[in-house]
Structures are given as C-alpha cells and as structure tokens.
Design an enzyme around this catalytic site. Structure first.
Site, PDB file in Angstrom:
ATOM      1  N   GLU A   1      -6.484  -0.861   1.696  1.00  0.00           N
ATOM      2  CA  GLU A   1      -5.176  -0.781   2.367  1.00  0.00           C
ATOM      3  C   GLU A   1      -4.076  -0.950   1.302  1.00  0.00           C
ATOM      4  OE1 GLU A   1      -4.747  -4.223   4.862  1.00  0.00           O
ATOM      5  OE2 GLU A   1      -2.978  -3.455   5.933  1.00  0.00           O
TER       6      GLU A   1
ATOM      7  N   LYS B   1      -1.428   2.211  11.073  1.00  0.00           N
ATOM      8  CA  LYS B   1      -2.086   0.983  11.551  1.00  0.00           C
ATOM      9  C   LYS B   1      -1.508   0.524  12.899  1.00  0.00           C
ATOM     10  CE  LYS B   1      -3.400  -3.598   9.724  1.00  0.00           C
ATOM     11  NZ  LYS B   1      -3.257  -4.497   8.561  1.00  0.00           N
TER      12      LYS B   1
ATOM     13  N   CYS C   1      -7.849  -2.545   8.141  1.00  0.00           N
ATOM     14  CA  CYS C   1      -7.917  -3.998   8.053  1.00  0.00           C
ATOM     15  C   CYS C   1      -7.959  -4.713   9.407  1.00  0.00           C
ATOM     16  CB  CYS C   1      -6.786  -4.520   7.163  1.00  0.00           C
ATOM     17  SG  CYS C   1      -7.211  -6.126   6.421  1.00  0.00           S
TER      18      CYS C   1
HETATM   19  C1  ACM Z   1      -4.709  -7.388   7.114  1.00  0.00           C
HETATM   20  O1  ACM Z   1      -4.694  -6.750   8.164  1.00  0.00           O
HETATM   21  N1  ACM Z   1      -4.259  -6.883   5.991  1.00  0.00           N
HETATM   22  C2  ACM Z   1      -5.222  -8.765   7.095  1.00  0.00           C
END
Ligand code: ACM
Length: 265
Positions: A40, A111, A145
């Site tokens: 990420e 995301k 993530c």
């Molecule tokens: C995250 O979502 N970077 C912990």
C-alpha cells in the site's frame, strides 16, 4: 496452468516517489513472474501529517508519471503489477491501488475501509469490490490493508470469482497475516499480502510496520512468509485453477452451502 506469483516487501523513503520507484524497479528487474503485489502507498510512505504532503505525491490516472512508468515496466517484464499509491481525483484524494498489465490494460481500486488517521487525508472509495483480469486472464481481486478486518471484502471478491486476492498493505496491527489464512480458506482462493517494513517518523507521529509479507494457498496454507525487515521479492508457482474448486467434502461447498436468506448483512 502454472502461474508464477510474487510478493515484494521493502521500506519506502517518505515522500520520495522517484527514488522509491527506482528501488522497486531494481528489485523487480531480475524477477521472472506473471504477477507481483507491492505494498500500500508503495511510492510515498504512510505517516502523513498534512494534506499538503499527500497533495505533493498524489497522482492522477492515467496521466501520472509513476503510473506511466509502471505500465512500461509491466510491458518490459511481461508481468502484471499491483501497487498502492495516493490518487488525486478532482479535489479528492484516495488511498488506491492499480493493477497494470503487460497488454496495457489497467484497473484502479480505491480503499473502502480507511484505517485511523487515513481518514484525515483520504476519501473512502465508493465503488464496490471488483475482480479484474491479470496476465493470462487470471481473475484478480483487489483490496487494501485494513479491508482484511471486514470479512465482506474478501467474501465479495471470492463470490465475484477472484482466484487470487491481491492485498497491498501497510500493516501496523499484529493480526492480519494470521487472519488472512481464514480469508483464503473460507473463500478457497490464493491471497498475496505485500507489507512494508521499518519505522516511519513524521513530526509527533511514529509508526512501526510489521513486514511478514506472505503468499497463501487456497486452504490458508503459507506458501511464502517473509520476516519483519527484509527487502526482497519472493516467487512461488501456483495453479490458479485450484481456486475454482470450492468443495470442502463431496457434499459441501463453501459457496454452494451458503444460506444468505438466514444471514443479517
Ligand atoms: C492499514 O490499513 N494501513 C492499517
């Protein structure tokens, strides 16, 4: 079909996208693979303190210079690449990842479940989870993530036919690597979690990243797991067709036996 899949782990330098791209390129040049997953926010680092910092390194798609270089690298290495980056779209910023393919096709995921201080700088994605073709048409599901915390993320990708869940990460909590075993097992698909390493400090903010990037099989078994500090690319050969088999026993299927009419969602 034999398919070579890779996971890249390293420590980016904060707000240095060009130097980070070069470091990634050096790690990838010797690799013979069909698919690689990167962390990420792989080009920028993670511990932002101001919106200006995000604005400085965010890119628009498809005009962004790093995006253009990844498309070229994908063609050069004949390799599908999934990498996380800060995306600018109008006056908003998203914590996104791109899948770029050797044939020039590309797909973006924004995301959906933002973690902690990400909410100060990014807008949550508004498009549903989706599955896209990688090299040789293998079906790739994209999540980032903290999406791991919500079983609906991997379940949505699995139900859409994902054979491999590509999971760029900057993990700071201790649970994800183990939890992803269950995400793979309950959906009977491969997963590739690429995490970054190191401790990043910006003003009063400090964050340690847990490394331990991994590639899991369709039963949740560990095919590769890295340590918490190495910078490297690891590759394994898999058969993506295994992810089409959802049988648990001759009489049970992880999807065929679902009873959605009895669930609260
Ligand atoms: C995250 O979502 N970077 C912990």
């Amino acid at each position: 079909m034999s398919y070579r899949v890779s996971v890249l782990q390293y420590q980016p330098q904060f707000l240095q996208p060009d130097a980070n791209f070069q470091a990634i390129k050096e790690l990838l040049l010797p690799v013979k693979s069909d698919l690689v997953v990167l962390p990420e926010l792989a080009l920028s680092g993670y511990v932002f303190c101001t919106q200006d910092e995000v604005a400085k390194i965010a890119e628009e798609i498809p005009s962004g210079s790093i995006f253009t270089q990844f498309l070229k690298l994908s063609r050069q290495l004949d390799l599908s690449i999934v990498y996380g980056f800060a995306e600018k779209a109008g006056d908003r910023y998203f914590n996104s990842c791109a899948l770029v393919n050797p044939d020039g096709s590309y797909y973006i995921y924004r995301k959906i479940h933002l973690f902690y201080r990400e909410k100060l700088f990014f807008s949550p994605g508004e498009q549903p989870f989706a599955v896209h073709p990688g090299k040789h048409g293998v079906k790739l599901g994209l999540m980032i993530c903290f999406d791991w915390q919500f079983p609906e993320s991997a379940r949505s990708l699995g139900l859409l036919g994902a054979q491999i869940i590509c999971h760029p990460s900057n993990l700071v909590l201790p649970w994800c690597q183990e939890a992803m075993k269950t995400r793979s097992l309950e959906n009977r698909c491969f997963s590739i979690t690429s995490n970054r390493t190191g401790t990043e400090i910006n003003q009063e903010q400090k964050q340690y990243f847990t490394g331990m990037s991994q590639i899991l099989g369709t039963k949740g078994e560990i095919l590769i797991r890295m340590n918490d500090h190495e910078a490297a690319v690891y590759t394994v050969e898999i058969d993506p067709k295994l992810a089409l088999d959802k049988a648990v026993t001759k009489l049970n299927s992880v999807y065929g036996d679902r009873r959605p009419e009895l669930y609260s969602l």
